[in-house]
Design a protein around this motif. Sequence first.
Motif, PDB file in Angstrom:
ATOM      1  N   LYS A   7      -1.353   7.997  -1.191  1.00 17.66           N
ATOM      2  CA  LYS A   7      -2.328   7.183  -1.883  1.00 17.66           C
ATOM      3  C   LYS A   7      -2.214   7.339  -3.397  1.00 17.66           C
ATOM      4  O   LYS A   7      -1.766   8.373  -3.891  1.00 17.66           O
ATOM      5  CB  LYS A   7      -3.743   7.540  -1.435  1.00 17.66           C
ATOM      6  N   LYS A  63      -8.805   3.482  -4.692  1.00 17.52           N
ATOM      7  CA  LYS A  63      -7.808   4.383  -4.110  1.00 17.52           C
ATOM      8  C   LYS A  63      -7.200   3.706  -2.886  1.00 17.52           C
ATOM      9  O   LYS A  63      -7.893   3.381  -1.937  1.00 17.52           O
ATOM     10  CB  LYS A  63      -8.450   5.712  -3.724  1.00 17.52           C
ATOM     11  N   LEU A  64      -5.882   3.472  -2.942  1.00 18.41           N
ATOM     12  CA  LEU A  64      -5.182   2.804  -1.849  1.00 18.41           C
ATOM     13  C   LEU A  64      -3.842   3.480  -1.603  1.00 18.41           C
ATOM     14  O   LEU A  64      -3.283   4.124  -2.505  1.00 18.41           O
ATOM     15  CB  LEU A  64      -4.931   1.328  -2.186  1.00 18.41           C
ATOM     16  N   ASP A  65      -3.305   3.283  -0.390  1.00 22.03           N
ATOM     17  CA  ASP A  65      -1.936   3.724  -0.123  1.00 22.03           C
ATOM     18  C   ASP A  65      -0.992   2.968  -1.060  1.00 22.03           C
ATOM     19  O   ASP A  65      -1.207   1.784  -1.358  1.00 22.03           O
ATOM     20  CB  ASP A  65      -1.573   3.443   1.329  1.00 22.03           C
ATOM     21  N   SER A  80      -0.861  13.015   0.164  1.00 21.67           N
ATOM     22  CA  SER A  80      -0.874  11.690   0.773  1.00 21.67           C
ATOM     23  C   SER A  80       0.007  10.756  -0.048  1.00 21.67           C
ATOM     24  O   SER A  80       0.573  11.149  -1.070  1.00 21.67           O
ATOM     25  CB  SER A  80      -2.302  11.135   0.846  1.00 21.67           C
TER      26      SER A  80
END
Length: 284
Positions: free
Chosen positions: A146, A98-100, A144
Amino acid sequence: MQTTVAPARSGKKKSPTFPLLRKPDTPTPRETRAALFGRAKRPAVPLRKIFVQKRMEEPDRTSVLAPFVTAGDLRGLRAYLMILAASANTDDNGWHTKLDSLVWARLFGTTDHATDAAARTAAWRTMERLAKKKLIHCERVPGSRKVSVVLLREDASGEDYTRPGINGNNDAYLQIPIKLWTTGTDEKLNLPGMAMMLSICAERDWRAFPAEQMPKWYGWSADTTERGLKNLTELKLIRRRERYRKTPLSPVGFTAQFEYRRSGALVLPAPRTRVKTSETDRVQ
């Protein structure tokens, strides 16, 4: 006698001065990969061989890799391999990362000469293509920017991913050294070079890649094979040797064939071995 009057001091104290801090440059795609892949602390990434080529008993041995090559989707192929390298966590949701979305964009290299919004969109579209191939599942995290990516099996069956080589999993797999990305070598590979790199890495030793057999064995043309081998040779990622085979019915009585194996940044590090210390060797 003349006296000197000292100038009156101002009641205000001088404010302390601080050096101006320069805003750091945005991390490059290579720096982003090095930071992300370094978290896993492993020297190589496993990839099931069935992604490259089906088993020998199959009438058509072309597999998941071939459509990337024929469609010219270098970005998609590189993105998939990077997602595979980045996925080091597993839980009830599977092997996931999980990343931006902007970090994903830097990882894939979509930030070059693009606005942040355009880079995010390009990265998302790349992941959507991989999802359609049933290699990953991706979704935006509510509230978000993400994006969560879950790996699926390399055979594009849509089944849950399991890591080959651990927990009793005996599926045949190849290994891609992490230093391929951290040294920037991957940035110099074209699509034919990337395809042939995976094909050569799938072999344990020297292997010939006859141009006339490549469409049936791997699913791409003889020209693609030659261009890929040329790219790898120029980057010193492979070695080549000439082998001769006796053919009594040929005019000269033998045929020559080139064989290849990995070299340079593709060479896997030697496995760590523990040295047992005997009682007599221990320091008293």
